[in-house]
Design a protein around this motif. Structure first.
Motif, PDB file in Angstrom:
ATOM      1  N   ASN A 131       0.834  -1.196   0.000  1.00 22.71           N
ATOM      2  CA  ASN A 131       0.000   0.000   0.000  1.00 22.71           C
ATOM      3  C   ASN A 131       0.874   1.253   0.000  1.00 22.71           C
ATOM      4  O   ASN A 131       2.107   1.171  -0.036  1.00 22.71           O
ATOM      5  N   ASN A 132       0.235   2.411   0.055  1.00 19.22           N
ATOM      6  CA  ASN A 132       0.980   3.658  -0.070  1.00 19.22           C
ATOM      7  C   ASN A 132       1.784   4.015   1.181  1.00 19.22           C
ATOM      8  O   ASN A 132       2.477   5.030   1.186  1.00 19.22           O
ATOM      9  N   TRP A 133       1.720   3.222   2.227  1.00 20.88           N
ATOM     10  CA  TRP A 133       2.597   3.389   3.388  1.00 20.88           C
ATOM     11  C   TRP A 133       3.670   2.314   3.421  1.00 20.88           C
ATOM     12  O   TRP A 133       4.334   2.125   4.414  1.00 20.88           O
ATOM     13  N   ARG A 134       3.811   1.573   2.315  1.00 20.76           N
ATOM     14  CA  ARG A 134       4.781   0.498   2.168  1.00 20.76           C
ATOM     15  C   ARG A 134       4.471  -0.695   3.059  1.00 20.76           C
ATOM     16  O   ARG A 134       5.312  -1.566   3.262  1.00 20.76           O
ATOM     17  N   ASN A 135       3.264  -0.741   3.647  1.00 20.53           N
ATOM     18  CA  ASN A 135       2.835  -1.946   4.353  1.00 20.53           C
ATOM     19  C   ASN A 135       2.510  -2.998   3.305  1.00 20.53           C
ATOM     20  O   ASN A 135       2.188  -2.660   2.162  1.00 20.53           O
ATOM     21  N   HIS A 136       2.598  -4.262   3.665  1.00 20.92           N
ATOM     22  CA  HIS A 136       2.421  -5.318   2.677  1.00 20.92           C
ATOM     23  C   HIS A 136       1.415  -6.371   3.150  1.00 20.92           C
ATOM     24  O   HIS A 136       1.286  -6.653   4.329  1.00 20.92           O
ATOM     25  N   LEU A 137       0.738  -6.900   2.186  1.00 18.85           N
ATOM     26  CA  LEU A 137      -0.282  -7.920   2.389  1.00 18.85           C
ATOM     27  C   LEU A 137       0.091  -9.111   1.521  1.00 18.85           C
ATOM     28  O   LEU A 137       0.258  -8.975   0.310  1.00 18.85           O
ATOM     29  N   ARG A 138       0.253 -10.281   2.136  1.00 19.31           N
ATOM     30  CA  ARG A 138       0.619 -11.504   1.418  1.00 19.31           C
ATOM     31  C   ARG A 138      -0.620 -12.371   1.257  1.00 19.31           C
ATOM     32  O   ARG A 138      -1.266 -12.697   2.252  1.00 19.31           O
ATOM     33  N   LEU A 139      -0.939 -12.741   0.018  1.00 15.44           N
ATOM     34  CA  LEU A 139      -2.102 -13.574  -0.263  1.00 15.44           C
ATOM     35  C   LEU A 139      -1.709 -14.785  -1.090  1.00 15.44           C
ATOM     36  O   LEU A 139      -1.111 -14.649  -2.156  1.00 15.44           O
ATOM     37  N   ASP A 140      -2.079 -15.963  -0.600  1.00 17.00           N
ATOM     38  CA  ASP A 140      -1.875 -17.197  -1.347  1.00 17.00           C
ATOM     39  C   ASP A 140      -3.014 -17.309  -2.356  1.00 17.00           C
ATOM     40  O   ASP A 140      -4.168 -17.585  -1.980  1.00 17.00           O
ATOM     41  N   LEU A 141      -2.746 -17.081  -3.603  1.00 15.71           N
ATOM     42  CA  LEU A 141      -3.789 -17.075  -4.633  1.00 15.71           C
ATOM     43  C   LEU A 141      -4.320 -18.468  -4.966  1.00 15.71           C
ATOM     44  O   LEU A 141      -5.265 -18.586  -5.745  1.00 15.71           O
ATOM     45  N   THR A 142      -3.752 -19.503  -4.346  1.00 15.08           N
ATOM     46  CA  THR A 142      -4.300 -20.841  -4.519  1.00 15.08           C
ATOM     47  C   THR A 142      -5.329 -21.157  -3.429  1.00 15.08           C
ATOM     48  O   THR A 142      -6.001 -22.196  -3.489  1.00 15.08           O
ATOM     49  N   HIS A 143      -5.453 -20.308  -2.425  1.00 12.43           N
ATOM     50  CA  HIS A 143      -6.458 -20.491  -1.364  1.00 12.43           C
ATOM     51  C   HIS A 143      -7.838 -20.491  -2.006  1.00 12.43           C
ATOM     52  O   HIS A 143      -8.132 -19.637  -2.847  1.00 12.43           O
TER      53      HIS A 143
END
Length: 147
Positions: A131-143
């Protein structure tokens, strides 16, 4: 065509956290917005998928917003792309979405306190969204919930 698909085609997303599908089904999201981390940018964003909820009721209660798209990036397996952005006029709204290879919405996940998402890179089939604060979200796209 369901309400979510019609909203997406009109450039709108719901103003309530959740994973919304074009068939008007949805799953709850529980996340702490990055506001909890400011000014410590670069932190992970917790993202917990919950049970189903009434999508139409949520949209009627909370409304929608017009989104700005900041990125579109092909998914490594060729199944489509991830897109994301937010609502520039209200800096705390962010969204991510998965679109299939035919260009149809698979799901959209608006997040009220996630801030706009500005990019993605992949580690195999894990999307790492920033995001625009450089925070990150990890998502397993096989879920199953994120296919």
């Amino acid at each position: 065509m369901g309400l979510v698909a019609r909203l997406w085609d009109a450039g709108l997303v719901p103003l309530c956290d959740g994973i919304y599908r074009p068939d008007d089904t949805g799953l709850e999201l529980d996340l702490d917005g990055p506001g909890a981390y400011h000014p410590d940018a670069g932190q992970p964003i917790p993202f917990d998928i919950g049970g189903s909820f009434d999508v139409v009721e949520a949209i009627e209660e909370y409304g929608t917003y017009e989104f700005d798209t900041y990125f579109e990036a092909p998914i490594p397996d060729g199944s489509g792309l991830m897109t994301g952005g937010g609502y520039a006029a209200r800096g705390n709204n962010g969204y991510i979405a998965r679109v299939n290879s035919a260009g149809s919405l698979q799901w959209v996940a608006p997040m009220f306190d996630a801030n706009p998402f500005i990019g993605v890179h992949y580690e195999g089939m894990t999307a790492v969204l920033t995001n625009n604060w450089r925070n990150h979200l990890r998502l397993d796209l096989t879920h199953p919930a994120l296919r």
